[in-house]
Design a protein around this motif. Structure first.
Motif, PDB file in Angstrom:
ATOM      1  N   VAL A  66       1.168   7.089 -12.778  1.00  0.00           N
ATOM      2  CA  VAL A  66       0.181   6.354 -13.566  1.00  0.00           C
ATOM      3  C   VAL A  66       0.289   4.877 -13.221  1.00  0.00           C
ATOM      4  CG1 VAL A  66      -0.578   5.767 -15.900  1.00  0.00           C
ATOM      5  CG2 VAL A  66       0.345   8.037 -15.436  1.00  0.00           C
ATOM      6  N   SER A  67      -0.837   4.232 -12.934  1.00  0.00           N
ATOM      7  CA  SER A  67      -0.850   2.808 -12.617  1.00  0.00           C
ATOM      8  C   SER A  67      -1.078   1.983 -13.873  1.00  0.00           C
ATOM      9  CB  SER A  67      -1.946   2.496 -11.587  1.00  0.00           C
ATOM     10  OG  SER A  67      -1.671   3.133 -10.361  1.00  0.00           O
ATOM     11  N   MET A  68      -0.367   0.844 -13.977  1.00  0.00           N
ATOM     12  CA  MET A  68      -0.499  -0.043 -15.126  1.00  0.00           C
ATOM     13  C   MET A  68      -1.364  -1.251 -14.733  1.00  0.00           C
ATOM     14  SD  MET A  68       1.363   1.740 -17.052  1.00  0.00           S
ATOM     15  CE  MET A  68       2.233   3.224 -16.508  1.00  0.00           C
ATOM     16  N   ASN A  69      -1.900  -1.939 -15.747  1.00  0.00           N
ATOM     17  CA  ASN A  69      -2.781  -3.060 -15.431  1.00  0.00           C
ATOM     18  C   ASN A  69      -2.015  -4.302 -14.989  1.00  0.00           C
ATOM     19  OD1 ASN A  69      -1.692  -3.930 -17.828  1.00  0.00           O
ATOM     20  ND2 ASN A  69      -3.573  -3.705 -19.021  1.00  0.00           N
ATOM     21  N   ASN A  70      -0.691  -4.297 -15.097  1.00  0.00           N
ATOM     22  CA  ASN A  70       0.081  -5.443 -14.601  1.00  0.00           C
ATOM     23  C   ASN A  70       0.656  -5.176 -13.216  1.00  0.00           C
ATOM     24  OD1 ASN A  70       2.059  -3.588 -15.238  1.00  0.00           O
ATOM     25  ND2 ASN A  70       3.395  -5.045 -16.269  1.00  0.00           N
ATOM     26  N   GLY A  71       0.163  -4.121 -12.549  1.00  0.00           N
ATOM     27  CA  GLY A  71       0.604  -3.843 -11.193  1.00  0.00           C
ATOM     28  C   GLY A  71       1.753  -2.862 -11.094  1.00  0.00           C
ATOM     29  N   CYS A  72       2.310  -2.451 -12.237  1.00  0.00           N
ATOM     30  CA  CYS A  72       3.397  -1.482 -12.218  1.00  0.00           C
ATOM     31  C   CYS A  72       2.839  -0.062 -12.098  1.00  0.00           C
ATOM     32  CB  CYS A  72       4.238  -1.591 -13.489  1.00  0.00           C
ATOM     33  SG  CYS A  72       5.159  -3.127 -13.639  1.00  0.00           S
ATOM     34  N   VAL A  73       3.699   0.840 -11.664  1.00  0.00           N
ATOM     35  CA  VAL A  73       3.345   2.258 -11.653  1.00  0.00           C
ATOM     36  C   VAL A  73       4.473   3.014 -12.338  1.00  0.00           C
ATOM     37  CG1 VAL A  73       1.949   2.141  -9.566  1.00  0.00           C
ATOM     38  CG2 VAL A  73       4.384   2.640  -9.371  1.00  0.00           C
ATOM     39  N   CYS A  74       4.170   4.205 -12.819  1.00  0.00           N
ATOM     40  CA  CYS A  74       5.183   4.991 -13.510  1.00  0.00           C
ATOM     41  C   CYS A  74       5.053   6.446 -13.084  1.00  0.00           C
ATOM     42  CB  CYS A  74       5.001   4.880 -15.025  1.00  0.00           C
ATOM     43  SG  CYS A  74       6.365   5.580 -15.966  1.00  0.00           S
ATOM     44  N   CYS A  75       6.192   7.082 -12.859  1.00  0.00           N
ATOM     45  CA  CYS A  75       6.136   8.499 -12.491  1.00  0.00           C
ATOM     46  C   CYS A  75       7.309   9.236 -13.118  1.00  0.00           C
ATOM     47  CB  CYS A  75       6.147   8.685 -10.971  1.00  0.00           C
ATOM     48  SG  CYS A  75       7.713   8.347 -10.186  1.00  0.00           S
ATOM     49  N   THR A  76       7.205  10.547 -13.181  1.00  0.00           N
ATOM     50  CA  THR A  76       8.294  11.366 -13.694  1.00  0.00           C
ATOM     51  C   THR A  76       9.011  12.027 -12.533  1.00  0.00           C
ATOM     52  OG1 THR A  76       6.746  13.192 -13.953  1.00  0.00           O
ATOM     53  CG2 THR A  76       7.196  11.875 -15.897  1.00  0.00           C
ATOM     54  N   ILE A  77      10.309  12.206 -12.692  1.00  0.00           N
ATOM     55  CA  ILE A  77      11.086  12.898 -11.661  1.00  0.00           C
ATOM     56  C   ILE A  77      10.860  14.397 -11.799  1.00  0.00           C
ATOM     57  CG2 ILE A  77      13.423  13.565 -10.977  1.00  0.00           C
ATOM     58  CD1 ILE A  77      14.345  10.802 -11.440  1.00  0.00           C
ATOM     59  N   ARG A  78      10.488  15.029 -10.721  1.00  0.00           N
ATOM     60  CA  ARG A  78      10.444  16.495 -10.665  1.00  0.00           C
ATOM     61  C   ARG A  78      11.335  16.905  -9.497  1.00  0.00           C
ATOM     62  NH1 ARG A  78       8.879  17.193 -15.619  1.00  0.00           N
ATOM     63  NH2 ARG A  78       6.798  16.414 -16.072  1.00  0.00           N
ATOM     64  N   GLY A  79      12.577  17.157  -9.766  1.00  0.00           N
ATOM     65  CA  GLY A  79      13.467  17.599  -8.705  1.00  0.00           C
ATOM     66  C   GLY A  79      14.310  16.478  -8.135  1.00  0.00           C
ATOM     67  N   ASP A  80      14.529  16.533  -6.843  1.00  0.00           N
ATOM     68  CA  ASP A  80      15.499  15.708  -6.169  1.00  0.00           C
ATOM     69  C   ASP A  80      15.075  14.239  -6.112  1.00  0.00           C
ATOM     70  OD1 ASP A  80      17.863  15.426  -4.399  1.00  0.00           O
ATOM     71  OD2 ASP A  80      16.306  14.862  -2.962  1.00  0.00           O
ATOM     72  N   LEU A  81      16.010  13.346  -6.452  1.00  0.00           N
ATOM     73  CA  LEU A  81      15.722  11.915  -6.456  1.00  0.00           C
ATOM     74  C   LEU A  81      15.338  11.418  -5.070  1.00  0.00           C
ATOM     75  CD1 LEU A  81      15.704   9.080  -7.700  1.00  0.00           C
ATOM     76  CD2 LEU A  81      18.184   8.998  -7.345  1.00  0.00           C
ATOM     77  N   SER A  82      16.039  11.890  -4.049  1.00  0.00           N
ATOM     78  CA  SER A  82      15.744  11.466  -2.689  1.00  0.00           C
ATOM     79  C   SER A  82      14.301  11.783  -2.325  1.00  0.00           C
ATOM     80  CB  SER A  82      16.700  12.151  -1.701  1.00  0.00           C
ATOM     81  OG  SER A  82      16.341  11.875  -0.372  1.00  0.00           O
ATOM     82  N   ARG A  83      13.846  12.965  -2.697  1.00  0.00           N
ATOM     83  CA  ARG A  83      12.468  13.363  -2.379  1.00  0.00           C
ATOM     84  C   ARG A  83      11.466  12.493  -3.131  1.00  0.00           C
ATOM     85  NH1 ARG A  83       8.749  16.058  -4.791  1.00  0.00           N
ATOM     86  NH2 ARG A  83      10.111  16.695  -6.499  1.00  0.00           N
ATOM     87  N   VAL A  84      11.748  12.199  -4.400  1.00  0.00           N
ATOM     88  CA  VAL A  84      10.835  11.381  -5.192  1.00  0.00           C
ATOM     89  C   VAL A  84      10.710   9.978  -4.598  1.00  0.00           C
ATOM     90  CG1 VAL A  84      10.491  10.293  -7.455  1.00  0.00           C
ATOM     91  CG2 VAL A  84      11.214  12.684  -7.317  1.00  0.00           C
TER      92      VAL A  84
END
Length: 331
Positions: A66-84
């Motif tokens: 999800v993109s924020m209006n201040n330029g940040c983005v947010c995501c949830t981890i699904r599985g391996d951190l390296s892959r994310v």
């Protein structure tokens, strides 16, 4: 000791960890809404019991960004951190998202050690992402009990480069000082700051250079007064400092550190030092997480009298035996 010349990866990462209910999510929501100069990708661990505000991030079964209006983005981890992390980087390379900083929230019951090691040991991560620091949030009201009951909470304190104490208004000044004294005895490296999570300045969390290779060893000055260096509450996490004005034999010390980490590595949370080597006119610094240690060469000693100083933060480490072992490595 093998000296490496590290190349600086482009994207800094802050690991945000801490006790359940201590206010990590309030702090994350502030970062997502704040007007700051960073375009931050916040990775939220799906195993946490708290979630980013629903209007900012809708939790679904599939991974979502999800993109924020201040330029940040947010995501949830699904599985391996390296892959994310790799997926985020590739999306950035393709121009699908834009970010220049990552904040990774671990769940309240997570040990940050394996997460930290990813940034040094994973070939898909290390060349691109640089671990800036580990920030641990401690709840002043329930912090002492959580430390008593939860081994991972003690680990979170031991790994921290900075400790934020929340909900300070809910305890007495004496209770707050007792908690901070206990935290200092566990981790004398990490500055402790009392904060209101909803008003916490972003620069308290970001760009703290906790993993920079430098010769500044920040040990809390209170660590050496009022017997703070003795254990509190029989905590298994403890800090001790070794120093010497005699030079080390480089080969002896390298062999000893290798043997030390092979035996006690899982219990060596953080260690960092500036080293004075025989017949070497430059300062050498090293630091490690668990079994992984890296070193670098800094400038000459100049007018300063050479010395060695090492800080160890670990779980039930045999302090006196380690001191004697280091003594045997002196030239």
């Amino acid at each position: 000791m093998v000296v490496e010349e590290p190349q600086e990866p482009e994207i800094p990462v802050t690991i945000l960890t801490g006790f359940l209910g201590a206010g990590k999510t309030t702090l994350l929501n502030r970062i997502l809404k704040e007007n700051h100069q960073f375009k931050i990708a916040i990775i939220e661990n799906e195993f946490g019991t708290e979630n980013i505000d629903n209007d900012l991030l809708v939790t679904e079964q599939k991974e979502q960004i999800v993109s924020m209006n201040n330029g940040c983005v947010c995501c949830t981890i699904r599985g391996d951190l390296s892959r994310v992390l790799t997926n985020l980087r590739l999306k950035r390379d393709r121009g699908e998202i834009d970010f220049d900083y990552v904040v990774l929230e671990t769940s309240g019951v997570a040990n940050p050690g394996p997460v930290a090691q990813t940034f040094f040991m994973d070939d898909a991560v290390a060349p691109f992402f640089r671990l800036d620091g580990i920030v641990t949030v401690v709840d002043a009201k329930y912090g002492a009990k959580t430390l008593d009951d939860e081994a991972n909470a003690r680990d979170q304190v031991g790994f921290a480069d900075r400790i934020l104490v929340s909900k300070c208004d809910l305890v007495t000044p004496a209770e707050l000082e007792a908690l901070e004294s206990r935290l200092r005895s566990m981790n004398a490296r990490a500055p402790i700051r009392r904060v209101d999570m909803g008003k916490c300045p972003v620069d308290v969390v970001l760009n703290i250079s906790g993993f920079n290779m430098n010769d500044v060893l920040d040990v809390d000055p209170n660590f050496f007064v009022d017997d703070h260096h003795h254990h509190h509450h029989n905590d298994d996490i403890h800090t001790f400092v070794y120093d010497s004005e005699k030079p080390f034999d480089p080969m002896k010390l390298e062999r000893y550190i290798m043997s030390l980490t092979s035996v006690y590595g899982p219990d060596m949370l953080r260690y960092k030092g500036i080293l004075y080597f025989k017949d070497v006119d430059r300062r050498v610094v090293f630091q490690g997480v668990h079994m992984l240690a890296v070193s670098d060469v800094l400038g000459p000693w100049g007018d300063r009298k050479p010395f060695s100083k090492l800080v160890f933060i670990g779980r039930n480490l045999p302090e006196e035996a380690i001191r004697k072992g280091l003594d045997t490595c002196l030239a």
